[in-house]
Design an enzyme around this catalytic site. Structure first.
Site, PDB file in Angstrom:
ATOM      1  N   PRO A  79      -5.664  31.341   3.487  1.00 17.95           N
ATOM      2  CA  PRO A  79      -6.193  29.985   3.319  1.00 17.95           C
ATOM      3  C   PRO A  79      -7.205  29.949   2.170  1.00 17.95           C
ATOM      4  O   PRO A  79      -7.966  30.888   1.992  1.00 17.95           O
ATOM      5  CB  PRO A  79      -6.895  29.694   4.651  1.00 17.95           C
ATOM      6  CG  PRO A  79      -6.637  30.836   5.544  1.00 17.95           C
ATOM      7  CD  PRO A  79      -6.057  31.953   4.751  1.00 17.95           C
ATOM      8  N   GLU A  80      -7.183  28.869   1.399  1.00 14.96           N
ATOM      9  CA  GLU A  80      -8.150  28.741   0.314  1.00 14.96           C
ATOM     10  C   GLU A  80      -9.313  27.888   0.793  1.00 14.96           C
ATOM     11  O   GLU A  80      -9.325  27.391   1.917  1.00 14.96           O
ATOM     12  CB  GLU A  80      -7.449  28.163  -0.914  1.00 14.96           C
ATOM     13  CG  GLU A  80      -6.194  28.971  -1.232  1.00 14.96           C
ATOM     14  CD  GLU A  80      -5.803  29.012  -2.690  1.00 14.96           C
ATOM     15  OE1 GLU A  80      -6.601  28.600  -3.540  1.00 14.96           O
ATOM     16  OE2 GLU A  80      -4.684  29.472  -2.973  1.00 14.96           O
ATOM     17  N   LYS A 132     -14.427  31.217   1.974  1.00 15.32           N
ATOM     18  CA  LYS A 132     -13.379  31.393   2.978  1.00 15.32           C
ATOM     19  C   LYS A 132     -13.952  31.739   4.357  1.00 15.32           C
ATOM     20  O   LYS A 132     -13.219  32.099   5.270  1.00 15.32           O
ATOM     21  CB  LYS A 132     -12.389  32.458   2.504  1.00 15.32           C
ATOM     22  CG  LYS A 132     -11.695  31.989   1.217  1.00 15.32           C
ATOM     23  CD  LYS A 132     -10.810  33.046   0.629  1.00 15.32           C
ATOM     24  CE  LYS A 132     -10.242  32.522  -0.692  1.00 15.32           C
ATOM     25  NZ  LYS A 132      -9.471  33.561  -1.384  1.00 15.32           N
TER      26      LYS A 132
END
Ligand code: ZN
Length: 287
Positions: free
Chosen positions: A2-3, A55
């Site tokens: 995930p960014e 993150k």
């Protein structure tokens, strides 16, 4: 992985379910979190704030504990109304935070730590709020200095470095370089300050656009003729170059190229026509 935009949306959703409400139950499969909860019960405390830092996802409890989790590749947080069945098997549950209305469940969360304000401030892996492109206190001028200090790195590698700018992941990396017409393999030292500042501004703009309420979960940097591709099965549908090797550039028609880049062997996409390599601009200064 995930960014930053995904973590930001997760934090926003968790915040809506948890902030300001008394916690009624806390459970975890991490022994150190169980121990913390035995010593300082989280039930009875309220959640003061949920925030994204790059993150990392931080849940601040009123007793002073700050739960920091990193989702890496497979972790996720789900929110359920009480009694609603979980979408993943219970064996994947790592952390549960409950209140009267909701259950927040961290599934397959690989990294979770309990911090205090002091230990968080000392921690070097969890980015400061001012380094996170999505944080309201993001300091673009300081980010520019950190980027310029990485002169020997390829710009795509420098963009991925969370200590330079927190929140940019592999998809945005390629997209930011394309939007600025910069070859991702160029050395940071070959950029003018204006070019470097433009990259930072683009990072901020693209990530922010992806946390608008109605954009769904797909990263969107390319919208074509106002076309909305919120749930396209092919992630490349909504992007300029990422995931589109061999397909025509949306600006010039040249086939998009793909190459593995950097010590971490991350994949990079670019258009050789729109993002040329100026002489002597690559990291070896040889091209
Ligand atoms: Zn092109």
């Amino acid at each position: 992985m995930p960014e930053g935009d995904t973590i930001f949306r997760t934090a926003r959703n968790l915040g809506r379910a948890l902030v300001g409400k008394p916690v009624t139950a806390f459970r975890s499969t991490f022994p150190w979190l169980v121990r913390f909860n035995d010593d300082t019960p989280i039930a009875g405390q309220t959640v003061d704030k949920v925030e994204a830092r790059g993150k990392w996802l931080l849940v601040h409890f009123s007793g002073g504990g700050i739960l920091a989790s990193h989702l890496l590749m497979n972790g996720s947080w789900h929110i359920y109304r009480r009694g609603e069945p979980w979408q993943l098997a219970h064996i994947h549950m790592r952390i549960v935070i409950e209140n009267d209305e909701y259950q927040a469940v961290g599934f397959r969360v690989p990294v979770a730590e309990m911090h205090t304000v002091q230990s968080l401030a000392r921690n070097r892996r969890i980015p400061r709020p001012e380094t996170d492109v999505l944080n309201p206190v993001f300091n673009a001028a300081a980010a520019l200095e950190r980027l310029m200090a990485r002169g020997g790195d390829a710009i795509a590698d420098a963009l991925l470095d969370q200590s330079v700018v927190a929140g940019v992941g592999n998809v945005f990396k390629s997209e930011i370089c394309f939007v600025n017409g910069l070859n991702p393999f160029r050395a940071v030292a070959s950029l003018t300050r204006d070019e470097a500042a433009a990259m930072i501004a683009t990072a901020q703009r693209l990530l922010r656009a992806n946390v608008l309420e109605d954009w769904g979960d797909t990263i969107v940097t390319y919208r074509g003729q106002q076309r909305r591709t919120t749930h396209a099965s092919d992630p490349g549908e909504s992007l300029w170059v990422y995931g589109r090797p061999g397909e025509p550039c949306r600006r010039c028609g040249e086939p998009i190229r793909r190459r593995i880049q950097g010590l971490d062997a991350r994949v990079t996409f670019w258009c050789p026509q729109c993002q040329p390599m100026p002489d002597g601009s690559d990291v070896d200064g040889s091209q």
